[in-house]
Enzyme design. Structure first.
Site, PDB file in Angstrom:
ATOM      1  N   LYS A  95      39.288  35.680  49.002  1.00 52.33           N
ATOM      2  CA  LYS A  95      38.684  36.051  50.362  1.00 52.33           C
ATOM      3  C   LYS A  95      37.431  35.543  50.625  1.00 52.33           C
ATOM      4  CE  LYS A  95      41.366  40.483  50.288  1.00 52.33           C
ATOM      5  NZ  LYS A  95      41.253  41.856  50.552  1.00 52.33           N
TER       6      LYS A  95
ATOM      7  N   HIS B 292      36.711  40.703  43.207  1.00 50.70           N
ATOM      8  CA  HIS B 292      36.126  41.812  44.084  1.00 50.70           C
ATOM      9  C   HIS B 292      34.626  41.230  44.355  1.00 50.70           C
ATOM     10  CE1 HIS B 292      38.953  44.729  42.362  1.00 50.70           C
ATOM     11  NE2 HIS B 292      39.570  44.165  43.417  1.00 50.70           N
TER      12      HIS B 292
ATOM     13  N   TYR C 137      39.753  51.049  38.183  1.00 46.57           N
ATOM     14  CA  TYR C 137      40.693  50.853  36.817  1.00 46.57           C
ATOM     15  C   TYR C 137      40.036  51.673  35.676  1.00 46.57           C
ATOM     16  CZ  TYR C 137      42.899  47.238  40.161  1.00 46.57           C
ATOM     17  OH  TYR C 137      43.243  46.846  41.381  1.00 46.57           O
TER      18      TYR C 137
END
Length: 299
Positions: free
Chosen positions: A174, A271, A280
């Site tokens: 991204k 991320h 997590y």
């Protein structure tokens, strides 16, 4: 028939979405999600963007609530509207951003669903009939779990981004941010088998820059891979809901459970914010609580 105010609103929306792609370099999927959320508001409002008030925004979210839209989806819609009207304010289209003082709906942090290690092993068993398609699907599933890729990253992965000699992937994620993700020798051997025994049969003499291709030698769609993973789960006898993202969640959860540090997992997942990765740790905490309740004499 579209009124001039509706046409103008759609034109401004188009300009805003272009700015997300060109200036903020958001992914096509993220931009499409913004567009869908904002079109929902425009269908509700019907009027000029210059006249939108705080009360009208509140009426829209009351309408969303009546339509049983979840708090998480409403929070996403609110974020899209904030960004859109912030853009309109910067462009001088609106004098005041009507969303300035509107609070984001409170939402609980949903823990991601994961597979157990035994369920992953069941899913990733070598196919009994190693046809070209079966070898491709096996390699894709194995690499997805081994690397924690997003499904869009997997289906668009170039051959040149997979280094079998050193055992790593070079991923453009991204925002065009590049990251390196390692994979094991076992995964490397499975990919090599696919490249030597299956990929040439799928390409049928065609050329493709992509590591994984369809049975017609073309790029694979995200939807097609969703079908593949569901079919594989059924064939393996797994009754849990399984998606590409659940394998990504399982990758991260199993790494942390095995002792990996949070920063390394963040880098492998791509991320931008470590807070996204921290969810997590909650998954593993739930597992520990379950073990404590089960085995501790005062659990």
């Amino acid at each position: 028939m579209r009124t001039p105010s509706i046409r103008n609103a759609l034109e401004q929306l188009h300009r805003f979405l272009q700015s997300l792609t060109i200036q903020r370099r958001l992914s096509p999927n993220t931009t499409a999600a913004y567009g869908a959320d904002l079109r929902s508001f425009l269908r509700f409002h019907h009027g000029s963007l210059e006249t939108v008030t705080r009360e009208q925004i509140q009426n829209y979210f009351r309408f969303c609530h009546q339509q049983k839209i979840s708090a998480r989806s409403n929070a996403r819609r609110l974020a899209a509207l904030r960004a859109f009207f912030g853009f309109l304010h910067q462009q001088g289209i609106v004098e005041v951003n009507p969303l300035t003082d509107i609070d984001t709906p409170k939402i609980g942090q949903a823990l991601p669903k994961v597979l157990s290690e035994s369920e992953v092993n069941t899913l990733l068993q070598r196919p009994a009939r190693p046809t070209p398609l079966a070898l491709r699907n096996h390699a894709m599933l194995h690499l997805l779990y081994a690397s924690g890729l997003r499904v869009s990253e997997l289906v668009n992965l170039p051959v040149t981004s997979c280094n079998l000699a050193s055992g790593h992937l070079r991923i453009l994620g991204k925002g065009d941010k590049e990251r390196i993700v390692p994979f094991s020798a076992i995964t490397g051997a499975i990919i090599r088998d696919y490249l030597e025994q299956a990929r040439p049969h799928l390409l049928k003499g065609k050329a493709s820059p992509l590591l994984f291709c369809s049975n017609r030698g073309r790029a694979m769609t995200r939807n097609r891979f969703w079908q593949i993973i569901r079919q594989a789960a059924l064939a393996a006898g797994l009754t849990k809901e399984i998606s590409p993202h659940i394998l990504r969640h399982s990758f991260a959860t199993h790494l942390l459970a095995g002792g990996a540090d949070l920063r390394s997992v963040q880098m492998m997942l791509g991320h931008a914010d470590i807070a996204t990765t921290q969810i997590y740790t909650h998954v593993d905490t739930d597992r520990l609580k379950s073990i404590h309740r089960r085995f501790h004499p005062r659990g």
